[in-house]
Design a protein around this motif. Structure first.
Motif, short mmCIF file in Angstrom:
data_model
loop_
_atom_site.label_atom_id
_atom_site.label_comp_id
_atom_site.label_asym_id
_atom_site.label_seq_id
_atom_site.Cartn_x
_atom_site.Cartn_y
_atom_site.Cartn_z
N ILE A 1 0.60 -1.10 0.12
CA ILE A 1 -0.09 0.36 -0.35
C ILE A 1 0.40 1.10 0.00
CG2 ILE A 1 -1.82 1.46 1.08
CD1 ILE A 1 -2.07 -1.16 2.44
N TYR A 2 0.82 1.90 -1.14
CA TYR A 2 2.03 2.77 -1.41
C TYR A 2 1.28 4.23 -1.56
CZ TYR A 2 5.73 -0.56 -2.18
OH TYR A 2 6.42 -1.65 -2.07
N PRO A 3 1.23 5.41 -0.73
CA PRO A 3 0.69 6.36 -0.63
C PRO A 3 1.65 7.61 -1.58
CG PRO A 3 1.09 7.06 1.78
CD PRO A 3 1.36 5.39 0.80
N GLY A 4 0.33 7.99 -2.39
CA GLY A 4 0.90 8.79 -3.62
C GLY A 4 0.39 10.21 -3.21
N ILE A 5 0.95 10.98 -4.12
CA ILE A 5 0.12 12.79 -3.97
C ILE A 5 -1.44 12.12 -4.14
CG2 ILE A 5 0.12 14.63 -4.78
CD1 ILE A 5 3.13 14.41 -5.98
N HIS A 6 -1.83 11.74 -5.41
CA HIS A 6 -3.23 12.22 -5.33
C HIS A 6 -4.18 10.58 -4.58
CE1 HIS A 6 -3.07 15.85 -6.60
NE2 HIS A 6 -2.19 15.66 -8.11
N LYS A 7 -3.07 9.54 -5.52
CA LYS A 7 -3.53 7.95 -4.63
C LYS A 7 -3.07 7.20 -4.74
CE LYS A 7 -7.69 7.56 -8.20
NZ LYS A 7 -7.95 7.64 -9.17
N VAL A 8 -3.43 6.13 -3.66
CA VAL A 8 -2.80 5.47 -3.35
C VAL A 8 -2.86 3.78 -4.53
CG1 VAL A 8 -3.04 3.67 -0.77
CG2 VAL A 8 -4.07 5.72 -0.87
N THR A 9 -0.62 3.84 -3.82
CA THR A 9 -1.25 2.37 -4.84
C THR A 9 -0.68 1.11 -4.91
OG1 THR A 9 0.44 3.36 -6.81
CG2 THR A 9 0.16 1.38 -7.10
N LEU A 10 -2.02 0.41 -4.68
CA LEU A 10 -2.54 -0.80 -4.17
C LEU A 10 -1.80 -1.55 -5.09
CD1 LEU A 10 -5.92 -0.88 -2.64
CD2 LEU A 10 -4.05 0.37 -2.10
N GLY A 11 -0.84 -3.26 -4.27
CA GLY A 11 -0.35 -4.61 -4.74
C GLY A 11 -0.48 -5.61 -4.33
N GLY A 12 -0.02 -6.41 -4.76
CA GLY A 12 0.32 -6.11 -6.51
C GLY A 12 0.21 -7.68 -6.87
N THR A 13 1.41 -7.82 -8.41
CA THR A 13 1.44 -9.52 -8.47
C THR A 13 2.84 -8.99 -9.27
OG1 THR A 13 0.53 -8.90 -10.59
CG2 THR A 13 -0.79 -9.49 -9.36
N ARG A 14 3.46 -10.56 -9.50
CA ARG A 14 4.45 -10.71 -9.82
C ARG A 14 4.81 -12.18 -11.02
NH1 ARG A 14 9.36 -9.23 -5.66
NH2 ARG A 14 9.14 -6.86 -5.82
N GLU A 15 3.99 -12.13 -11.63
CA GLU A 15 3.65 -13.48 -12.64
C GLU A 15 4.90 -13.06 -13.73
OE1 GLU A 15 -0.60 -12.30 -13.07
OE2 GLU A 15 0.76 -10.64 -12.86
N LYS A 16 5.56 -14.23 -13.70
CA LYS A 16 6.69 -14.00 -14.75
C LYS A 16 6.46 -14.92 -15.81
CE LYS A 16 11.35 -16.41 -14.16
NZ LYS A 16 12.75 -16.89 -13.06
N GLY A 17 7.09 -14.22 -17.06
CA GLY A 17 6.57 -14.73 -17.84
C GLY A 17 5.18 -14.39 -18.35
N SER A 18 4.32 -13.97 -18.07
CA SER A 18 3.07 -13.47 -18.51
C SER A 18 3.61 -11.60 -19.37
CB SER A 18 2.22 -12.81 -17.43
OG SER A 18 1.23 -11.99 -18.05
N TRP A 19 2.85 -12.19 -20.90
CA TRP A 19 3.55 -10.16 -21.54
C TRP A 19 1.81 -9.67 -21.65
CZ3 TRP A 19 7.31 -8.50 -24.06
CH2 TRP A 19 8.31 -10.21 -24.21
N SER A 20 0.75 -9.53 -20.62
CA SER A 20 -1.14 -10.04 -20.88
C SER A 20 -0.51 -7.94 -19.91
CB SER A 20 -1.35 -10.43 -20.30
OG SER A 20 -3.23 -9.64 -20.32
#
Lengths: 341, 348
Positions: A224-243
């Motif tokens: 959970i990373y609070p930015g200036i206007h929005k908070v980024t919620l993450g995430g995934t680490r999908e190795k090899g996925s190009w989508s």
């Protein structure tokens, strides 16, 4: 060589910061940034830009530490200046929590971030499923502001920027003396680097302005990373996925994981879903190469493969790449003076 | 049993809630009424930034430190509840800055992660050579007061928008107990020379990149007479005025300039911040909080008043501890009036 013409391919955080370092190291250079995408459509724009390191497996720790230190020092100075809000650089404090105690009590970056210390018992009570934690203050680079700020600095330094899809580095040999390859994931196609692979990341950007602290699970998957206007919620680490398409099930899963760390997120609004492909490699490729065809040479400096750590080390690798560009210039001047004899 | 609460700031509303929570099931005849001249968003509590932080020293007033702790722990317990956002409650970390070393505050073990600042952190604040970092709480009056009002309304508490002129007025209408939570206006109900305004002024700005509170201290000029920056959920509060004895609630241009200049010197990026409002308020300052019973003889009736006022610049910080103490005093009134069945104890 009076005014070496340098082309930087790529306009994410790596391309723009490398171009800027080149203008600083070589004021007589004419620098042009070429990219098929500019902010807000780069991979960097998806990233939260949070300076919390993890480790590149095949890069010596001292080198990663130096890159991170240089980046942190550079951004720290900006965060402390009148330009901080324009550049999107701000300090954030928070916690990194672990379900099982990590091997290293003090990771290599613990003396670079501010106020690093283990979390107290009272603080850990907020996280019943976690048994250990680290508290510290670090920096966040919000995008698009940071990329736009870099673009403005480049323009002020006389650099040019063009939207252009470069299909082959060689196509630039007649217009430019040196080419710098900061194409991130694009290097897979552009230079055929099969060691480069995508690690897909999906994030949510939400409106939750009461969240002032970061929380990260030490496994690197939930944050959970609070930015200036929005908070980024993450995430995934999908190795090899190009989508690059957002996945609804993943959205639900990210939201649930983050709400279990910070229940007030249930009240978050304006949920946007973003996807980026981390351009991953066992180690970052910061390297010189000379392409040649039919007796014509084209010096190339590579600076790509930063994976999940683009923001973490961008200034450090940009300076290293700029230094390699200076070496290319010396080599060109050496060979051109030899040619005169 | 009619209980009237005078005042609808954080003290009045929380005292009312605490009393209702504790006694309504034991005392079916309990009726609570809140009387106030000002309701949210026009109370002093609405203007405060809402940062939980006591003054630097409790001057040996251990009771107030205990009330502060009770409040912090109570709020911390609500952080993970679904009500937190609606209450305006969230965690926040930040800096207290000094020009010389100072003793640790009474609240160092109440907040989370209290520690001294490192040299690198002090580089952020030229002119300050010592400081603290800790994680505390924000409780924004603009959200908390409506939340309290909703809880009270759900419980059948009645609200009356009127200025009470005297305790007499309420007792003559049949009120049994009065809770005096009238903050700065307590002197109108009963003269109290110890109660004085501590005038404050703030500028509200949009500076969403600021994620920490920063409170500077000038030991010579006194508490809150030195710049501070407190980021809220909708805007950031810039302040640093404490004028003892000044009753003016008008914004002063001189104070505006001094707050703006000082805060921009502290955080240069604030120069780019957009100003969205300004406000002045009177902290109801007193050497110590007046939290006690007073029996007033009215004819042949003994009227009971519970005073709960004089919380200065730490009303939000101390409110719940005081509400619980006020409820305890109410309990003792009920015992004396034999309204509460005493628990059967060992017969000796």
């Amino acid at each position: 060589m009076a005014s070496p013409k340098v082309a930087v391919v790529g306009a994410g955080v790596i391309g723009l910061s490398t171009a800027l370092c080149i203008t600083e190291a070589c004021p007589s250079c004419s620098v042009t940034v070429l990219s098929d995408q500019f902010s807000p459509n780069t991979t960097s724009d998806v990233a939260a830009g949070m300076l919390i390191p993890h480790t590149y497996p095949d890069t010596p720790i001292h080198r990663q530490k130096q890159w991170f230190q240089e980046t942190f020092t550079y951004l720290f100075a900006i965060s402390n200046s009148a330009e901080a809000s324009e550049a999107g650089i701000h300090l954030v404090s928070g916690w990194q929590v672990f379900k099982s105690t990590p091997k290293e009590e003090f990771p290599f970056w613990s003396d670079i971030v501010l106020g690093f210390r283990p979390m107290s018992e009272a603080e850990l009570q907020k996280f019943p499923q976690h048994r250990f934690g680290q508290a510290f203050t670090t920096l966040k680079c919000d995008c698009p502001p940071y990329l736009l700020w870099l673009e403005n600095r480049l323009k002020a330094a006389g650099a040019q920027m063009y939207t252009r899809k470069v299909a082959d580095l060689w196509e630039l040999h007649s217009e430019y003396d040196i080419v710098v390859n900061c194409t991130g994931m694009g290097a897979h196609q552009l230079v055929g680097d099969k060691q480069l692979f995508p690690v897909r990341g999906q994030v949510l950007k939400v409106h939750a302005p009461w969240v002032k602290q970061f929380i990260r699970d030490g496994d690197g998957l939930t944050y959970i990373y609070p930015g200036i206007h929005k908070v980024t919620l993450g995430g995934t680490r999908e190795k090899g996925s190009w989508s690059l398409s957002p996945d609804a099930g993943t959205t639900r899963d990210i939201f649930d994981r983050c709400c279990s760390l910070e229940p007030s997120l249930q009240g978050a609004q304006d949920i946007e879903v973003k996807v980026g492909l981390r351009p991953s490699r066992q180690c970052v490729r910061v390297q010189r190469e000379v392409l040649s065809q039919g007796g014509v040479k084209l010096p190339v400096v590579h600076n790509y493969g930063h994976g999940a750590g683009g923001f973490l080390v961008h200034r450090g690798t940009a300076k290293e790449a700029a230094h390699l560009v200076e070496e290319c210039i010396s080599a060109l001047q050496g060979s051109s003076s030899r040619a005169k004899l | 049993m009619r209980v009237a609460i005078i005042g609808a700031g954080v003290i009045g509303l929380s005292s009312a809630l605490c009393i209702h929570e504790q006694f309504h099931s034991l005392l079916p005849s309990l009726e609570l009424e809140v009387y106030a001249e000002h309701f949210t968003p026009h109370t002093t509590s609405d203007g405060a930034a809402g940062l939980w932080q006591p003054y630097l020293s409790d001057h040996g007033n251990l009771q107030e430190t205990l009330w502060n702790k009770e409040t912090f722990d109570y709020l911390l317990g609500h952080l993970h509840s679904s009500a937190a956002k609606e209450m305006g409650l969230f965690l926040i970390s930040g800096y207290n800055l000094f020009t010389e070393p100072v003793p640790d505050p009474s609240w160092k073990n109440i907040v989370l992660g209290f520690r001294n600042l490192t040299p690198k952190e002090l580089e952020l604040f030229p002119g300050y050579s010592y400081g603290w970092f800790n994680t505390a709480l924000m409780l924004e009056g603009r959200s908390y007061l409506p939340w309290l009002t909703n809880r009270l309304t759900q419980r059948g508490v009645k609200f009356f928008h009127k200025k009470v002129e005297s305790f007499q007025e309420l007792f003559s209408q049949g009120v049994d107990v009065v809770l005096n939570c009238s903050g700065m206006r307590s002197g109108d109900l009963q003269p109290d020379p110890e109660l004085q305004p501590g005038r404050g002024q703030i500028i509200k700005v949009l500076a969403p990149w600021v994620k920490h509170f920063i409170i500077t201290h000038n030991l010579k000029s006194g508490i809150y007479n030195s710049p501070y920056v407190i980021p809220g959920s909708e805007f950031t509060v810039l302040g640093g005025v404490y004028q003892h004895g000044n009753w003016s609630e008008e914004n002063s241009a001189k104070d505006h300039k001094s707050i703006w200049d000082n805060c921009c010197r502290l955080l240069p990026a604030l120069q780019k911040a957009k100003i969205v409002g300004e406000w002045s308020g009177l902290r109801p300052a007193r050497p110590s909080v007046r939290l006690e019973r007073e029996s007033i003889r009215l004819g042949n009736v003994q009227a009971e008043v519970i005073h709960n006022y004089g919380h200065g610049g730490f009303g939000i910080t101390i409110h719940w501890g005081c509400a619980v103490a006020a409820a305890r005093l109410f309990g003792s009134i009920l015992q004396e009036k034999k309204q509460l069945a005493t628990r059967p104890g060992p017969r000796l």
